[in-house]
Design a protein around this motif. Structure first.
Motif, PDB file in Angstrom:
ATOM      1  N   GLU A  38      14.468 -42.993 -12.996  1.00 38.26           N
ATOM      2  CA  GLU A  38      14.027 -41.790 -13.845  1.00 38.26           C
ATOM      3  C   GLU A  38      12.627 -42.128 -14.161  1.00 38.26           C
ATOM      4  O   GLU A  38      11.673 -41.249 -14.032  1.00 38.26           O
ATOM      5  N   GLY A  39      12.266 -43.470 -14.538  1.00 38.30           N
ATOM      6  CA  GLY A  39      10.773 -43.609 -15.040  1.00 38.30           C
ATOM      7  C   GLY A  39      10.049 -43.531 -13.884  1.00 38.30           C
ATOM      8  O   GLY A  39       8.991 -43.179 -13.824  1.00 38.30           O
ATOM      9  N   LEU A  40      10.360 -44.227 -12.715  1.00 34.93           N
ATOM     10  CA  LEU A  40       9.662 -43.865 -11.445  1.00 34.93           C
ATOM     11  C   LEU A  40       9.392 -42.399 -10.998  1.00 34.93           C
ATOM     12  O   LEU A  40       8.324 -42.396 -10.837  1.00 34.93           O
ATOM     13  N   LYS A  41      10.266 -41.722 -11.193  1.00 31.88           N
ATOM     14  CA  LYS A  41      10.094 -40.306 -10.527  1.00 31.88           C
ATOM     15  C   LYS A  41       9.067 -39.550 -11.691  1.00 31.88           C
ATOM     16  O   LYS A  41       8.386 -38.788 -11.317  1.00 31.88           O
ATOM     17  N   ASN A  42       9.223 -39.996 -12.846  1.00 31.15           N
ATOM     18  CA  ASN A  42       8.360 -39.343 -13.930  1.00 31.15           C
ATOM     19  C   ASN A  42       6.920 -40.009 -13.584  1.00 31.15           C
ATOM     20  O   ASN A  42       5.910 -39.392 -14.099  1.00 31.15           O
ATOM     21  N   ALA A  43       6.746 -41.301 -12.994  1.00 36.03           N
ATOM     22  CA  ALA A  43       5.308 -41.762 -12.974  1.00 36.03           C
ATOM     23  C   ALA A  43       4.877 -41.578 -11.451  1.00 36.03           C
ATOM     24  O   ALA A  43       3.788 -41.816 -11.265  1.00 36.03           O
ATOM     25  N   VAL A  44       5.515 -40.759 -10.627  1.00 34.59           N
ATOM     26  CA  VAL A  44       5.110 -40.350  -9.307  1.00 34.59           C
ATOM     27  C   VAL A  44       3.463 -39.791  -9.507  1.00 34.59           C
ATOM     28  O   VAL A  44       2.577 -40.064  -8.511  1.00 34.59           O
ATOM     29  N   GLY A  45       3.188 -39.023 -10.450  1.00 36.76           N
ATOM     30  CA  GLY A  45       1.935 -38.368 -10.417  1.00 36.76           C
ATOM     31  C   GLY A  45       0.868 -39.226 -10.478  1.00 36.76           C
ATOM     32  O   GLY A  45      -0.243 -39.436  -9.944  1.00 36.76           O
ATOM     33  N   TYR A  46       1.130 -40.174 -11.586  1.00 37.19           N
ATOM     34  CA  TYR A  46       0.299 -41.129 -11.842  1.00 37.19           C
ATOM     35  C   TYR A  46       0.016 -42.154 -10.787  1.00 37.19           C
ATOM     36  O   TYR A  46      -1.312 -42.490 -10.261  1.00 37.19           O
ATOM     37  N   ILE A  47       0.925 -42.468  -9.983  1.00 38.36           N
ATOM     38  CA  ILE A  47       1.091 -43.506  -9.029  1.00 38.36           C
ATOM     39  C   ILE A  47       0.283 -42.778  -7.862  1.00 38.36           C
ATOM     40  O   ILE A  47      -0.663 -43.596  -6.932  1.00 38.36           O
ATOM     41  N   ARG A  48       0.486 -41.529  -7.637  1.00 33.32           N
ATOM     42  CA  ARG A  48      -0.217 -40.890  -6.258  1.00 33.32           C
ATOM     43  C   ARG A  48      -1.659 -40.822  -6.567  1.00 33.32           C
ATOM     44  O   ARG A  48      -2.426 -41.037  -5.776  1.00 33.32           O
ATOM     45  N   ARG A  49      -2.096 -40.519  -7.962  1.00 30.16           N
ATOM     46  CA  ARG A  49      -3.305 -40.513  -8.135  1.00 30.16           C
ATOM     47  C   ARG A  49      -4.170 -41.891  -8.019  1.00 30.16           C
ATOM     48  O   ARG A  49      -5.204 -41.946  -7.555  1.00 30.16           O
TER      49      ARG A  49
ATOM     50  N   GLN B 149      -7.040 -43.152  -5.222  1.00 28.70           N
ATOM     51  CA  GLN B 149      -8.301 -43.864  -5.519  1.00 28.70           C
ATOM     52  C   GLN B 149      -8.527 -45.052  -4.788  1.00 28.70           C
ATOM     53  O   GLN B 149      -9.460 -45.681  -4.647  1.00 28.70           O
ATOM     54  N   ARG B 150      -7.383 -46.016  -4.722  1.00 26.86           N
ATOM     55  CA  ARG B 150      -7.633 -47.070  -4.087  1.00 26.86           C
ATOM     56  C   ARG B 150      -7.482 -47.163  -2.864  1.00 26.86           C
ATOM     57  O   ARG B 150      -7.876 -48.107  -2.205  1.00 26.86           O
ATOM     58  N   ILE B 151      -6.772 -46.239  -2.179  1.00 25.10           N
ATOM     59  CA  ILE B 151      -6.740 -46.368  -0.717  1.00 25.10           C
ATOM     60  C   ILE B 151      -7.562 -45.000  -0.082  1.00 25.10           C
ATOM     61  O   ILE B 151      -6.831 -43.730  -0.669  1.00 25.10           O
ATOM     62  N   ARG B 152      -8.394 -44.915   0.557  1.00 24.53           N
ATOM     63  CA  ARG B 152      -9.156 -44.157   1.123  1.00 24.53           C
ATOM     64  C   ARG B 152      -8.432 -43.260   2.298  1.00 24.53           C
ATOM     65  O   ARG B 152      -8.685 -43.564   3.357  1.00 24.53           O
ATOM     66  N   LEU B 153      -7.765 -42.172   2.065  1.00 22.97           N
ATOM     67  CA  LEU B 153      -7.281 -41.435   3.012  1.00 22.97           C
ATOM     68  C   LEU B 153      -7.700 -39.848   2.814  1.00 22.97           C
ATOM     69  O   LEU B 153      -8.102 -39.545   1.788  1.00 22.97           O
ATOM     70  N   ARG B 154      -7.583 -39.367   3.900  1.00 23.79           N
ATOM     71  CA  ARG B 154      -7.740 -37.761   3.925  1.00 23.79           C
ATOM     72  C   ARG B 154      -6.708 -37.152   2.779  1.00 23.79           C
ATOM     73  O   ARG B 154      -7.144 -36.215   2.165  1.00 23.79           O
ATOM     74  N   HIS B 155      -5.518 -37.475   3.037  1.00 26.05           N
ATOM     75  CA  HIS B 155      -4.469 -36.897   2.236  1.00 26.05           C
ATOM     76  C   HIS B 155      -3.653 -37.896   1.609  1.00 26.05           C
ATOM     77  O   HIS B 155      -3.372 -38.720   2.412  1.00 26.05           O
ATOM     78  N   THR B 156      -3.669 -38.013   0.148  1.00 27.45           N
ATOM     79  CA  THR B 156      -2.787 -38.678  -0.535  1.00 27.45           C
ATOM     80  C   THR B 156      -1.231 -38.542   0.085  1.00 27.45           C
ATOM     81  O   THR B 156      -0.891 -37.517  -0.423  1.00 27.45           O
ATOM     82  N   PRO B 157      -0.569 -39.287   0.359  1.00 24.36           N
ATOM     83  CA  PRO B 157       0.943 -39.033   0.741  1.00 24.36           C
ATOM     84  C   PRO B 157       1.915 -38.611  -0.635  1.00 24.36           C
ATOM     85  O   PRO B 157       1.595 -39.091  -1.618  1.00 24.36           O
ATOM     86  N   GLU B 158       2.564 -37.581  -0.396  1.00 20.97           N
ATOM     87  CA  GLU B 158       3.589 -37.246  -1.120  1.00 20.97           C
ATOM     88  C   GLU B 158       4.535 -38.340  -1.607  1.00 20.97           C
ATOM     89  O   GLU B 158       4.965 -38.948  -0.275  1.00 20.97           O
ATOM     90  N   ILE B 159       4.909 -38.844  -2.556  1.00 18.54           N
ATOM     91  CA  ILE B 159       5.554 -40.235  -2.791  1.00 18.54           C
ATOM     92  C   ILE B 159       7.101 -39.742  -3.175  1.00 18.54           C
ATOM     93  O   ILE B 159       7.235 -38.937  -4.353  1.00 18.54           O
ATOM     94  N   ILE B 160       8.028 -40.434  -2.745  1.00 21.17           N
ATOM     95  CA  ILE B 160       9.495 -40.118  -3.117  1.00 21.17           C
ATOM     96  C   ILE B 160      10.176 -41.690  -3.300  1.00 21.17           C
ATOM     97  O   ILE B 160       9.939 -42.628  -2.350  1.00 21.17           O
TER      98      ILE B 160
END
Length: 114
Positions: free
Chosen positions: A66-77, A81-92
């Motif tokens: 549950e904590g990881l699911k709530n942190a998905v937005g932070y992790i994705r952001r 910033q750390r990995i330069r890709l055209r689109h940051t992947p959606e995380i599950i």
């Protein structure tokens, strides 16, 4: 060549998210001791499944997921910033019980050996 890129991006995601968890960058007290076992990235690099293993009791596993699911937005952001890709992947996040299954099989084999 295109088949190798998702695997490489998956490894980068695994390293970066592991680093975030190791250095307590994710400030959720529900997230316990987590090990990232694998990352699967889709061919178009838009989706990433992060498989995690939690070494605790059943309630702690649920709280950690549950904590990881709530942190998905932070992790994705942070990944953006750390990995330069055209689109940051959606995380599950997915729970991976392969370590537990391996331990059970190992115990059964030891019992058979005796």
């Amino acid at each position: 060549m295109a088949k190798h890129r998702p695997r490489r991006v998956g490894e980068l995601i695994k390293q970066e998210v592991s680093q975030m968890l190791l250095q307590d960058e994710i400030k959720d007290p529900r997230i316990g001791f987590v090990t990232i076992t694998d990352v699967e990235v889709s061919g178009d690099l838009r989706h990433a499944k992060i498989f995690v293993s939690v070494l605790d009791d059943e309630q702690a596993k649920e709280e950690t997921m549950e904590g990881l699911k709530n942190a998905v937005g932070y992790i994705r952001r942070e990944l953006g910033q750390r990995i330069r890709l055209r689109h940051t992947p959606e995380i599950i996040f997915r729970y991976d019980n392969s370590i537990e299954r391996g331990t059970k099989i190992f115990k059964i084999l030891e019992e058979l050996d005796e």
